[in-house]
Scaffold this motif. Structure first.
Motif, short mmCIF file in Angstrom:
data_model
loop_
_atom_site.label_atom_id
_atom_site.label_comp_id
_atom_site.label_asym_id
_atom_site.label_seq_id
_atom_site.Cartn_x
_atom_site.Cartn_y
_atom_site.Cartn_z
N GLU A 42 0.83 -1.21 0.00
CA GLU A 42 0.00 0.00 0.00
C GLU A 42 0.86 1.26 0.00
N ARG A 43 1.98 1.24 0.73
CA ARG A 43 2.87 2.40 0.75
C ARG A 43 3.43 2.67 -0.64
N VAL A 44 3.84 1.63 -1.34
CA VAL A 44 4.42 1.78 -2.67
C VAL A 44 3.38 2.33 -3.64
N VAL A 45 2.17 1.79 -3.57
CA VAL A 45 1.10 2.25 -4.47
C VAL A 45 0.78 3.72 -4.19
N SER A 46 0.70 4.10 -2.92
CA SER A 46 0.39 5.47 -2.55
C SER A 46 1.48 6.44 -3.03
N ALA A 47 2.74 6.04 -2.86
CA ALA A 47 3.86 6.89 -3.29
C ALA A 47 3.84 7.08 -4.81
N ARG A 48 3.52 6.01 -5.50
CA ARG A 48 3.46 6.11 -6.96
C ARG A 48 2.37 7.11 -7.38
N ALA A 49 1.22 7.05 -6.71
CA ALA A 49 0.11 7.95 -7.05
C ALA A 49 0.49 9.41 -6.84
N SER A 50 1.33 9.67 -5.84
CA SER A 50 1.71 11.06 -5.54
C SER A 50 2.57 11.67 -6.63
N LEU A 51 3.19 10.82 -7.44
CA LEU A 51 4.06 11.34 -8.50
C LEU A 51 3.26 11.95 -9.64
N GLY A 52 1.99 11.58 -9.74
CA GLY A 52 1.17 12.12 -10.82
C GLY A 52 1.05 13.63 -10.76
N GLY A 53 0.88 14.17 -9.56
CA GLY A 53 0.79 15.62 -9.41
C GLY A 53 2.06 16.32 -9.83
N GLN A 54 3.20 15.73 -9.52
CA GLN A 54 4.48 16.32 -9.92
C GLN A 54 4.63 16.30 -11.44
N GLN A 55 4.23 15.20 -12.06
CA GLN A 55 4.33 15.11 -13.51
C GLN A 55 3.48 16.19 -14.18
N ALA A 65 2.58 19.10 -12.83
CA ALA A 65 3.18 20.41 -12.56
C ALA A 65 4.35 20.68 -13.51
N ILE A 66 5.16 19.67 -13.77
CA ILE A 66 6.30 19.84 -14.67
C ILE A 66 5.83 20.07 -16.10
N ALA A 67 4.77 19.37 -16.51
CA ALA A 67 4.24 19.55 -17.86
C ALA A 67 3.77 20.99 -18.06
N VAL A 68 3.07 21.54 -17.05
CA VAL A 68 2.59 22.91 -17.13
C VAL A 68 3.77 23.88 -17.16
N ALA A 69 4.75 23.66 -16.27
CA ALA A 69 5.91 24.55 -16.21
C ALA A 69 6.70 24.53 -17.52
N ASP A 70 6.82 23.36 -18.12
CA ASP A 70 7.53 23.25 -19.39
C ASP A 70 6.80 24.01 -20.49
N ALA A 71 5.47 23.91 -20.51
CA ALA A 71 4.68 24.62 -21.52
C ALA A 71 4.83 26.14 -21.35
N VAL A 72 4.82 26.59 -20.10
CA VAL A 72 4.98 28.03 -19.84
C VAL A 72 6.37 28.50 -20.25
N ALA A 73 7.40 27.71 -19.92
CA ALA A 73 8.77 28.06 -20.29
C ALA A 73 8.92 28.13 -21.80
N GLU A 74 8.30 27.21 -22.51
CA GLU A 74 8.36 27.21 -23.97
C GLU A 74 7.72 28.46 -24.54
#
Length: 293
Positions: free
Chosen positions: A217-230, A232-241
């Motif tokens: 359960e810990r591993v699954v939960s940690a994996r899910a938390s990475l979605g928000g970071q992905q 955020a980075i996609a938005v930041a990359d689009a803004v930088a472009e």
């Protein structure tokens, strides 16, 4: 040479030199696509264009950092997905081993499979992005989990700049999915489970079932938390472009030729004027400015 001839000679010489300079400038503009190539051409435009160029470079550097961060997160995400799958198999083996109808030999065989699972999980925990171990924190140049299954890495998380003054942790530190040193330490759970099966200790096997489930359960939960970071980075990359593109447009507006076609037309116009000046100079009485073959 009479005074009037000398004056005519000098005027035409200056005109020819001026036309030659105009031609050189037009040719350079047509080739480089820039109107202001030196600060003296247009000091204000050049200064602002320099600031825009710096902004373009800054956004490009930010994008490179975002790409590296995205790669690190992607590797973590895939590693956690694979670990979750393998831990699900460990849970199935634990339930099977907890059956009181199994013999000691059968549990020993299951223990052998748990050993293989533990080695697989440790390899996934030592996942790399390039030459960096993604679960090693800042100490990411060596495997964070050694041959004894001990954690030797760092629990700090690198950060990336999403925008000016806005930073975000990259990925998750090892203690979040793996509970390093805690009761649900993934590798420690697997080591204990293997020992319980090998010892034919049904009670210990039952005890470790809950730990295996908690680790999963810990591993699954940690994996899910990475979605928000992905995201955020996609938005930041689009803004930088977009910012980088705007900076480039501003530079072109300040020092660039409006259009390549316009630059070529201007070059042709100036070249025609220069050729006309040469013809006029050639028609001057001796000593002329040029000799016509």
């Amino acid at each position: 040479m009479r005074v009037s001839d000398r004056s005519t000679f000098e005027l035409n010489r200056r005109e020819l030199l001026r036309r030659a300079e105009d031609l050189a400038d037009a040719q350079e503009t047509a080739l480089t696509g820039q109107r202001a190539r030196r600060p003296s051409d247009d000091p204000l435009a050049f200064a602002v264009a320099t600031k825009e160029r710096s902004r373009e470079i800054r956004e490009d550097v930010r994008q490179r950092a975002l790409v590296a961060a995205q790669t690190r997160i992607d590797v973590q995400e895939q590693s956690l997905a694979d670990i979750a799958t393998v831990l699900r198999r460990a849970e199935e083996l634990t339930i099977q081993a907890a059956n009181d109808s199994l013999t000691a030999e059968e549990r020993l065989n299951l223990a052998t499979e748990v050993t293989a699972i533990r080695d697989t999980v440790r390899g996934l925990m030592n996942a790399e992005a390039g030459d960096r171990y993604v679960f090693g924190g800042f100490d990411d140049v060596q495997p964070p989990f050694d041959d004894t299954c001990a954690f030797t890495g760092d629990l700090a998380s690198p950060q990336v700049e999403l925008a000016d003054g806005v930073r975000m942790s990259v990925g998750v530190s090892a203690d979040v999915p793996f509970d390093t040193g805690g009761p649900e330490d993934v590798l420690a759970v697997l080591v204990d489970l293997e020992a319980a099966m090998a010892a034919d200790d049904e009670a210990a096997i039952q005890l470790n079932l809950g730990r295996v489930q908690g680790a999963h359960e810990r591993v699954v939960s940690a994996r899910a938390s990475l979605g928000g970071q992905q995201n955020a980075i996609a938005v930041a990359d689009a803004v930088a472009e977009r910012m980088k593109g705007e900076a480039k447009v501003h530079q072109d507006a300040l020092v660039g030729a409006d259009e390549e076609v316009d630059a070529l037309i201007d070059f042709q116009r100036v070249q025609g004027a220069y050729n006309a000046a040469v013809r006029i100079a050639a028609e001057l009485p001796p000593p002329g400015l040029v000799e016509v073959g």
